[in-house]
Design an enzyme around this catalytic site. Structure first.
Site, PDB file in Angstrom:
ATOM      1  N   GLU A   1      41.125  72.542  36.682  1.00  0.00           N
ATOM      2  CA  GLU A   1      41.701  71.941  37.888  1.00  0.00           C
ATOM      3  C   GLU A   1      41.041  71.866  39.250  1.00  0.00           C
ATOM      4  O   GLU A   1      40.096  72.400  39.277  1.00  0.00           O
ATOM      5  CB  GLU A   1      42.265  73.708  38.446  1.00  0.00           C
ATOM      6  CG  GLU A   1      43.252  74.066  37.305  1.00  0.00           C
ATOM      7  CD  GLU A   1      44.516  73.754  37.377  1.00  0.00           C
ATOM      8  OE1 GLU A   1      44.350  72.857  38.756  1.00  0.00           O
ATOM      9  OE2 GLU A   1      45.401  74.279  36.983  1.00  0.00           O
TER      10      GLU A   1
ATOM     11  N   LYS B   1      32.435  83.420  35.270  1.00  0.00           N
ATOM     12  CA  LYS B   1      31.569  83.744  36.900  1.00  0.00           C
ATOM     13  C   LYS B   1      32.172  82.993  38.003  1.00  0.00           C
ATOM     14  O   LYS B   1      33.157  81.917  37.916  1.00  0.00           O
ATOM     15  CB  LYS B   1      30.800  82.208  36.689  1.00  0.00           C
ATOM     16  CG  LYS B   1      29.291  82.020  37.376  1.00  0.00           C
ATOM     17  CD  LYS B   1      28.879  80.712  37.911  1.00  0.00           C
ATOM     18  CE  LYS B   1      28.465  80.213  38.481  1.00  0.00           C
ATOM     19  NZ  LYS B   1      29.061  80.648  39.817  1.00  0.00           N
TER      20      LYS B   1
ATOM     21  N   GLU C   1      38.161  63.559  48.671  1.00  0.00           N
ATOM     22  CA  GLU C   1      38.114  65.141  49.728  1.00  0.00           C
ATOM     23  C   GLU C   1      37.063  65.411  50.707  1.00  0.00           C
ATOM     24  O   GLU C   1      35.865  66.423  50.306  1.00  0.00           O
ATOM     25  CB  GLU C   1      38.240  66.246  47.981  1.00  0.00           C
ATOM     26  CG  GLU C   1      38.960  67.690  48.448  1.00  0.00           C
ATOM     27  CD  GLU C   1      38.392  68.349  47.095  1.00  0.00           C
ATOM     28  OE1 GLU C   1      37.070  68.574  46.814  1.00  0.00           O
ATOM     29  OE2 GLU C   1      39.296  69.406  47.038  1.00  0.00           O
TER      30      GLU C   1
ATOM     31  N   CYS D   1      42.974  73.361  47.626  1.00  0.00           N
ATOM     32  CA  CYS D   1      42.351  71.981  46.729  1.00  0.00           C
ATOM     33  C   CYS D   1      43.559  71.437  46.545  1.00  0.00           C
ATOM     34  O   CYS D   1      43.153  70.273  47.045  1.00  0.00           O
ATOM     35  CB  CYS D   1      42.583  72.847  45.621  1.00  0.00           C
ATOM     36  SG  CYS D   1      43.989  74.117  45.570  1.00  0.00           S
TER      37      CYS D   1
END
Ligand code: TAP
Length: 502
Positions: free
Chosen positions: A281, A207, A412, A315
């Site tokens: 991840e 997905k 983040e 990332c």
């Protein structure tokens, strides 16, 4: 070819005569150079299950918009539990009856064909990706699409050499793999996930993110053209809840997730107690560490590449700059000069350096962090730049006067925002760089090889780049420490995560 127009500002010398002054941000203005390739969009895309596009059983669709224009691109099927079941049934059939029985050499031919077809349609895919995600065309054209093709080529090469993945042992596929990916590298993440899985003989249910489903369904067209046997790869579009169904499905022998640490934790909780293999991840808060003996101009380029190209939506973005105190003021001045020259705007323009933020929500989240940074006492700086009237844009942003306790240094942000912190000694740099729950990547800028080796050994990061940043290769494994996840993607280690040793 772009035309350069000098825009020199006039100022007055002490004796009264006007003298030209170079204002970097305004110095050169290029004529627009929009990419003209046709992204070949359809108004509506269905689910790709068992080698065919099929309507969702829910009958529902959702829109994906172009974040640079806020215009609708196309609508995409919203898959529910029955669709996910159908995809897993197709994948299991394909794995047992066809794909798992094929020799590695034959499987490799399909991967090779997929890579070639992707290269043939590279421009079309680059434009489609830029329109769906908002990242500049020079990024999608020069990095995302070629690197995605490179992953299929690389794993095509492995498919007939799998006995070397674990020397002395035999490897076998796991079966069916469920995969969920984020919006920041939509096509590249598909390649990272699908290529090693199918090279090893697994079949896939995957997905893409709701924000960026376009290149996933276009890749399904390539699978059709490549004659990939039905069911080997099934592409399911839909929201996070659909992702939850894919991750928790009992048929999945392994799940592979790339996305935020928060969602990763939800998924891990949902599959706790099962025997599913897992690769996670997750997020990052990389430190880019600049020592006083570093080639400073080169380091400026590395910092800019690490956090501002791709709008910081990477990332492994170098979102913390740790700079050695003796050169800090000089380095920040150089960085500001460089940021004044960045072009923010239409991502389809080949001159654009910083494109659009992927969605209104993501832009709001980044702006929220700017407010937090200011409230916590850090100093915000942005170069002067004109943002387009429509679309989700923001200028590159620096924060100075940042301490380690500031939220902008710990969390983040996933936007073009750099938190600058200073250090005095090597040990202090290591301690500050490692002072984060994340551990995905780091950068070291110094003239001394011995210092690079020490830093690489002591930094708790899956990747440490030295005198460069954001360099990738399909042969090089990528993955995190701590809350950045576990498992590796790419290289021999990535293949090991898609097989069982027998
Ligand atoms: P997320 O919000 O975590 O979404 C990632 C994917 O998970 C999307 O497809 C999302 O679907 C889906 N999802 C949401 N809730 C789910 C649930 N409960 N169960 C299963 N799937 C669910 O991340 P994002 O905002 O798309 O991407 C940014 C994050 O990805 C950042 O934290 C970034 O660091 C990380 N990232 C990490 C890496 C590596 S290699 N470590 C690479 C790229 C990105 P919807 O889109 O429909 O919500």
């Amino acid at each position: 070819m772009a035309t350069l127009v000098s825009k020199r500002k006039k100022t007055t010398r002490r004796h009264g005569r006007p003298a030209p002054q170079l204002i970097f941000g305004d110095l050169w203005e290029y004529d627009p150079a929009p990419e003209t390739a046709d992204p070949k969009l359809k108004p509506r895309y269905d689910l790709f299950i068992n080698g065919r596009f099929v309507t969702p059983k829910s009958g529902k669709y959702f829109d994906s918009i172009n974040p640079a224009t806020e215009q609708k691109l196309a609508e995409f099927a919203l898959a529910g539990a029955a669709d996910v079941d159908a995809a897993y049934r197709a994948a299991r059939r394909a794995q047992r009856n066809v794909w798992g029985k094929l020799s590695g050499r034959e499987r490799g031919k399909y991967l090779f064909r997929i890579a070639r077809l992707l290269q043939d349609r590279a421009r079309e895919f680059a434009v489609a990706e830029t329109m769906d995600n908002g990242k500049p065309i020079k990024e999608t054209r020069d990095f995302d699409v070629p690197m995605a093709a490179a992953h299929f080529f690389y794993h095509a090469g492995w498919a007939d050499k799998l006995e070397y993945v674990a020397p002395g042992r035999k490897v076998a596929p796991l079966g069916v793999v469920g995969q969920v990916i984020p919006w920041n590298f939509p096509l590249l993440m598909l390649a990272w996930k699908i290529a090693p899985a199918i090279a090893m003989g697994n079949c896939v249910v995957i997905k893409p993110a709701t924000n960026t489903p376009l290149t996933a369904v276009k890749l399904a067209e390539i699978f059709e053209d490549a004659g990939l046997p039905p069911g080997v790869v099934n592409i399911i579009t839909g929201p996070g809840s659909t992702g939850g169904l894919i991750m928790a499905h009992p048929t999945a022998a392994k799940i592979a997730f790339t996305g935020s640490t928060d969602v990763g934790k939800i998924i891990m909780r949902s599959v706790a107690g099962t025997d599913k293999k897992m690769t996670m991840e997750l997020g990052g808060k990389a430190a880019n560490i600049v020592f006083d003996d570093a080639p400073l101009d080169q380091a400026v380029e590395g910092i800019v590449n690490g956090i501002f190209f791709n709008q910081g939506q990477v990332c492994c973005a170098g979102s913390r700059l740790l700079v050695h105190e003796p050169v800090a003021a000089r380095f920040v001045a150089k960085l500001k000069t460089r940021l004044r020259t960045l072009r923010v705007g239409n991502p389809l323009d080949k001159n654009t350096d910083v494109g659009a933020i992927v969605s209104r929500d993501q832009l709001a989240s980044i702006q929220h962090y700017l407010a937090i940074g200011v409230k916590e006492g850090a100093e915000l700086w942005q170069p002067p730049c004109r943002l387009p009237a429509k679309g989700f844009f923001m200028p590159p942003t620096l924060f100075t006067g940042v301490t380690q306790s500031h939220r902008i240094a710990r969390e983040e942000i996933f936007g073009p925002v750099l938190a600058i912190i200073t250090f005095r000694t090597v040990d202090e740099a290591i301690e500050k760089a490692n002072n984060t729950p994340y551990g995905l990547s780091a950068g070291v800028w110094t003239d001394k090889g011995s210092r690079i080796l020490k830093m690489a050994a002591e930094l708790k990061a899956g990747v440490v780049w030295a005198n460069t940043f954001n360099k990738f290769d399909p042969a090089s494994p990528f993955g995190g420490y701590k809350e950045s996840g576990f498992g590796r993607e790419g290289g021999r280690q990535g293949l090991l995560d898609y097989c069982q040793l027998v």
